[in-house]
Design a protein around this motif. Structure first.
Motif, PDB file in Angstrom:
ATOM      1  N   LYS A  96      31.456  20.261  32.531  1.00 61.77           N
ATOM      2  CA  LYS A  96      31.638  18.847  32.818  1.00 61.77           C
ATOM      3  C   LYS A  96      30.384  17.984  32.717  1.00 61.77           C
ATOM      4  N   SER A  97      29.200  18.587  32.753  1.00 58.07           N
ATOM      5  CA  SER A  97      28.002  17.745  32.757  1.00 58.07           C
ATOM      6  C   SER A  97      27.679  17.231  31.362  1.00 58.07           C
ATOM      7  N   LEU A  98      27.217  15.998  31.299  1.00 52.86           N
ATOM      8  CA  LEU A  98      26.836  15.379  30.033  1.00 52.86           C
ATOM      9  C   LEU A  98      25.720  16.178  29.360  1.00 52.86           C
ATOM     10  N   ARG A  99      24.816  16.702  30.151  1.00 56.78           N
ATOM     11  CA  ARG A  99      23.701  17.496  29.620  1.00 56.78           C
ATOM     12  C   ARG A  99      24.213  18.675  28.802  1.00 56.78           C
ATOM     13  N   TRP A 100      25.221  19.394  29.324  1.00 54.17           N
ATOM     14  CA  TRP A 100      25.759  20.550  28.617  1.00 54.17           C
ATOM     15  C   TRP A 100      26.714  20.143  27.501  1.00 54.17           C
ATOM     16  N   LYS A 101      27.348  19.002  27.623  1.00 48.36           N
ATOM     17  CA  LYS A 101      28.222  18.541  26.538  1.00 48.36           C
ATOM     18  C   LYS A 101      27.413  18.231  25.285  1.00 48.36           C
ATOM     19  N   LYS A 102      26.152  17.846  25.462  1.00 52.90           N
ATOM     20  CA  LYS A 102      25.274  17.627  24.308  1.00 52.90           C
ATOM     21  C   LYS A 102      24.897  18.952  23.640  1.00 52.90           C
ATOM     22  N   ILE A 103      24.884  20.018  24.406  1.00 56.33           N
ATOM     23  CA  ILE A 103      24.534  21.339  23.873  1.00 56.33           C
ATOM     24  C   ILE A 103      25.733  21.957  23.151  1.00 56.33           C
ATOM     25  N   GLY A 104      26.911  21.821  23.729  1.00 62.06           N
ATOM     26  CA  GLY A 104      28.107  22.431  23.145  1.00 62.06           C
ATOM     27  C   GLY A 104      29.286  22.294  24.079  1.00 62.06           C
ATOM     28  N   LYS A 105      30.252  23.202  23.909  1.00 58.59           N
ATOM     29  CA  LYS A 105      31.422  23.133  24.779  1.00 58.59           C
ATOM     30  C   LYS A 105      31.995  24.525  25.004  1.00 58.59           C
ATOM     31  N   ILE A 106      32.687  24.653  26.112  1.00 63.73           N
ATOM     32  CA  ILE A 106      33.346  25.911  26.447  1.00 63.73           C
ATOM     33  C   ILE A 106      34.640  26.001  25.651  1.00 63.73           C
ATOM     34  N   GLN A 107      34.787  27.105  24.930  1.00 65.98           N
ATOM     35  CA  GLN A 107      36.049  27.355  24.234  1.00 65.98           C
ATOM     36  C   GLN A 107      37.043  28.003  25.191  1.00 65.98           C
ATOM     37  N   ASN A 108      36.594  29.018  25.910  1.00 58.18           N
ATOM     38  CA  ASN A 108      37.379  29.619  26.980  1.00 58.18           C
ATOM     39  C   ASN A 108      36.439  30.393  27.891  1.00 58.18           C
ATOM     40  N   ALA A 109      36.927  30.742  29.054  1.00 57.71           N
ATOM     41  CA  ALA A 109      36.098  31.437  30.038  1.00 57.71           C
ATOM     42  C   ALA A 109      36.969  32.319  30.915  1.00 57.71           C
ATOM     43  N   THR A 110      36.392  33.417  31.366  1.00 60.14           N
ATOM     44  CA  THR A 110      37.050  34.303  32.327  1.00 60.14           C
ATOM     45  C   THR A 110      36.006  34.745  33.347  1.00 60.14           C
ATOM     46  N   PHE A 111      36.473  35.151  34.510  1.00 58.15           N
ATOM     47  CA  PHE A 111      35.549  35.752  35.462  1.00 58.15           C
ATOM     48  C   PHE A 111      36.170  37.010  36.035  1.00 58.15           C
ATOM     49  N   SER A 112      35.297  37.887  36.482  1.00 60.99           N
ATOM     50  CA  SER A 112      35.729  39.135  37.113  1.00 60.99           C
ATOM     51  C   SER A 112      34.705  39.501  38.182  1.00 60.99           C
ATOM     52  N   LYS A 113      35.162  40.239  39.167  1.00 59.11           N
ATOM     53  CA  LYS A 113      34.222  40.649  40.206  1.00 59.11           C
ATOM     54  C   LYS A 113      33.729  42.062  39.893  1.00 59.11           C
ATOM     55  N   PHE A 114      32.582  42.388  40.455  1.00 61.39           N
ATOM     56  CA  PHE A 114      32.015  43.722  40.258  1.00 61.39           C
ATOM     57  C   PHE A 114      31.334  44.183  41.542  1.00 61.39           C
ATOM     58  N   LYS A 115      31.176  45.479  41.636  1.00 59.25           N
ATOM     59  CA  LYS A 115      30.469  46.102  42.756  1.00 59.25           C
ATOM     60  C   LYS A 115      29.845  47.373  42.207  1.00 59.25           C
ATOM     61  N   TRP A 116      28.530  47.529  42.406  1.00 60.01           N
ATOM     62  CA  TRP A 116      27.888  48.745  41.928  1.00 60.01           C
ATOM     63  C   TRP A 116      26.555  48.958  42.609  1.00 60.01           C
ATOM     64  N   SER A 117      26.044  50.145  42.425  1.00 61.00           N
ATOM     65  CA  SER A 117      24.737  50.456  42.994  1.00 61.00           C
ATOM     66  C   SER A 117      23.905  51.219  41.972  1.00 61.00           C
ATOM     67  N   THR A 118      22.727  50.721  41.762  1.00 63.30           N
ATOM     68  CA  THR A 118      21.734  51.381  40.915  1.00 63.30           C
ATOM     69  C   THR A 118      20.391  51.179  41.603  1.00 63.30           C
ATOM     70  N   GLY A 119      20.311  51.586  42.801  1.00 63.32           N
ATOM     71  CA  GLY A 119      19.158  51.307  43.646  1.00 63.32           C
ATOM     72  C   GLY A 119      19.575  50.313  44.716  1.00 63.32           C
ATOM     73  N   ASP A 120      19.876  49.094  44.297  1.00 61.12           N
ATOM     74  CA  ASP A 120      20.407  48.088  45.211  1.00 61.12           C
ATOM     75  C   ASP A 120      21.931  48.161  45.176  1.00 61.12           C
ATOM     76  N   GLU A 121      22.539  48.137  46.343  1.00 65.26           N
ATOM     77  CA  GLU A 121      24.002  48.016  46.411  1.00 65.26           C
ATOM     78  C   GLU A 121      24.305  46.540  46.309  1.00 65.26           C
ATOM     79  N   ILE A 122      25.004  46.143  45.239  1.00 62.88           N
ATOM     80  CA  ILE A 122      25.281  44.734  45.023  1.00 62.88           C
ATOM     81  C   ILE A 122      26.749  44.526  44.665  1.00 62.88           C
ATOM     82  N   ALA A 123      27.176  43.299  44.818  1.00 62.84           N
ATOM     83  CA  ALA A 123      28.509  42.887  44.389  1.00 62.84           C
ATOM     84  C   ALA A 123      28.401  41.439  43.954  1.00 62.84           C
ATOM     85  N   GLY A 124      29.403  40.997  43.219  1.00 56.92           N
ATOM     86  CA  GLY A 124      29.373  39.614  42.783  1.00 56.92           C
ATOM     87  C   GLY A 124      30.443  39.321  41.766  1.00 56.92           C
TER      88      GLY A 124
END
Length: 162
Positions: A96-124
């Motif tokens: 939605k920002s004008l700054r990013w509209k000058k750069i390009g545009k989103i064609q499509n997007a997805t998100f997914s969650k993750f959880k893993w540990s490789t030293g640090d136990e993290i999720a996001g």
């Protein structure tokens, strides 16, 4: 391209620096980010692939927001909730920002969650965006001198690009 990967990295780093719920930024593979000393929550970005097109370059941009988990993942629900909100904030900026509209545009997007540990136990959450970068398709703007394009230039040819 109007914006190079280095310029995209700088733009995304500015988003991370300005967002009050992000403490670190990394450009590259998340596993490499967690090898360094990281202050969570972390925003990690990279692009694994892209395709050239007429007047555009299409890239797959991956943005991950991760936070550290407590022992036995007692804060998992809070981490998932917070990182989803941050991912949504980033999506809104890119979409939605004008700054990013000058750069390009989103064609499509997805998100997914993750959880893993490789030293640090993290999720996001991971936001995968097919992003169309504005580009130049002509050969006249290439940094070349004295190359014969064999008639592929506009009538009258190109001035030497130096």
């Amino acid at each position: 391209m109007k914006k190079s990967p280095n310029q995209l990295r700088a733009e995304l780093k500015e988003i991370a620096t300005g967002h009050l719920q992000i403490n670190s930024f990394y450009w590259g593979d998340l596993i490499d980010a967690t090898k360094d000393v990281v202050t969570y929550p972390l925003m990690n970005c990279y692009y694994p692939s892209g395709t050239p097109s007429n007047n555009t370059t299409n890239i797959q941009l991956v943005i991950e927001v991760a936070d550290k988990l407590y022992k036995d993942s007692l804060n998992l629900n809070d981490v998932e909730s917070d990182t989803l909100q941050v991912i949504r904030d980033i999506y809104n900026i890119l979409n939605k920002s004008l700054r990013w509209k000058k750069i390009g545009k989103i064609q499509n997007a997805t998100f997914s969650k993750f959880k893993w540990s490789t030293g640090d136990e993290i999720a996001g959450h991971r936001l995968t965006v097919n992003f169309i970068l504005r580009d130049f398709s002509g050969v006249c703007d290439l940094p070349m001198y004295n190359y014969d394009f064999d008639g592929e230039t506009p009538s009258g040819g190109c001035a030497d690009a130096r």
